[in-house]
Enzyme design. Sequence first.
Site, PDB file in Angstrom:
ATOM      1  N   SER A  25       0.947  -1.345   0.158  1.00  0.00           N
ATOM      2  CA  SER A  25       0.017   0.030  -0.159  1.00  0.00           C
ATOM      3  C   SER A  25       0.688   1.216   0.072  1.00  0.00           C
ATOM      4  O   SER A  25       1.847   1.335   0.038  1.00  0.00           O
ATOM      5  CB  SER A  25      -0.928  -0.136   1.198  1.00  0.00           C
ATOM      6  OG  SER A  25      -0.375   0.239   2.478  1.00  0.00           O
ATOM      7  N   TYR A  58      -3.171   0.362  -2.844  1.00  0.00           N
ATOM      8  CA  TYR A  58      -4.260   0.830  -2.310  1.00  0.00           C
ATOM      9  C   TYR A  58      -3.773   1.636  -1.293  1.00  0.00           C
ATOM     10  O   TYR A  58      -2.508   1.752  -0.779  1.00  0.00           O
ATOM     11  CB  TYR A  58      -5.052  -0.216  -1.810  1.00  0.00           C
ATOM     12  CG  TYR A  58      -4.510  -1.163  -0.935  1.00  0.00           C
ATOM     13  CD1 TYR A  58      -4.620  -1.130   0.539  1.00  0.00           C
ATOM     14  CD2 TYR A  58      -3.565  -2.248  -1.472  1.00  0.00           C
ATOM     15  CE1 TYR A  58      -3.822  -1.814   1.587  1.00  0.00           C
ATOM     16  CE2 TYR A  58      -3.033  -2.967  -0.420  1.00  0.00           C
ATOM     17  CZ  TYR A  58      -3.278  -2.794   1.007  1.00  0.00           C
ATOM     18  OH  TYR A  58      -2.426  -3.626   1.826  1.00  0.00           O
ATOM     19  N   GLY A  73       5.868  -2.290   1.123  1.00  0.00           N
ATOM     20  CA  GLY A  73       5.772  -3.237   0.465  1.00  0.00           C
ATOM     21  C   GLY A  73       6.580  -3.246  -0.603  1.00  0.00           C
ATOM     22  O   GLY A  73       7.671  -2.377  -0.652  1.00  0.00           O
ATOM     23  N   ALA A  74       6.390  -4.247  -1.679  1.00  0.00           N
ATOM     24  CA  ALA A  74       7.076  -3.932  -2.902  1.00  0.00           C
ATOM     25  C   ALA A  74       7.164  -2.731  -3.895  1.00  0.00           C
ATOM     26  O   ALA A  74       8.395  -2.465  -4.296  1.00  0.00           O
ATOM     27  CB  ALA A  74       6.502  -5.046  -4.330  1.00  0.00           C
ATOM     28  N   ALA A  75       6.241  -2.069  -3.605  1.00  0.00           N
ATOM     29  CA  ALA A  75       6.110  -0.565  -4.375  1.00  0.00           C
ATOM     30  C   ALA A  75       7.352   0.255  -3.549  1.00  0.00           C
ATOM     31  O   ALA A  75       8.043   1.302  -4.493  1.00  0.00           O
ATOM     32  CB  ALA A  75       4.798   0.122  -3.978  1.00  0.00           C
TER      33      ALA A  75
END
Length: 116
Positions: A25, A58, A73-75
Site C-alpha cells: 500500500s 491501495y 511493501g514491494a512498491a
Amino acid sequence: MQIHVVKSKIHRVKVTGADLDYIGSITIDEDLMEAASIIEGEKVQIVNNNNGERLETYVIPGLRNTGEITLNGAAARKVAKGDILIIIAYGIMELEEARNFKPSLVFPDEETNLLK
C-alpha cells in the site's frame, strides 16, 4: 457508455518513507486524503516524477498534519525518499456525467506535503 476519468489527484508530493517490510500500500496523511476525496482502501495510481515509474496500489491513512507519504511493501523499491509523486484515483461514470464532472485536485506545499 461508461468511461474512466480522473476523480482525485494529489499533485507533487514528496516521498517521506519507504517500508519494504510492510505488507503493501501507500500511507497518505489523512488530511491530504480528505482534501482529495480519497478513502481508505481505494485503488490509486502512483506516478514517480523522478524515475518515470508508474504503479497501482491501495491507500491507508497516515497521521494527520504530518505530510506522510510512505510507499510500503514491494512498491517501496520503486521510490526513494524525497522523490516527487503524483497520486491519482479514477472513477467510472457515464459519458454525459463525465462531461460535467470536476475532480478533486490537491496541490500541497512541495516541501512539507501539508495543505496550503
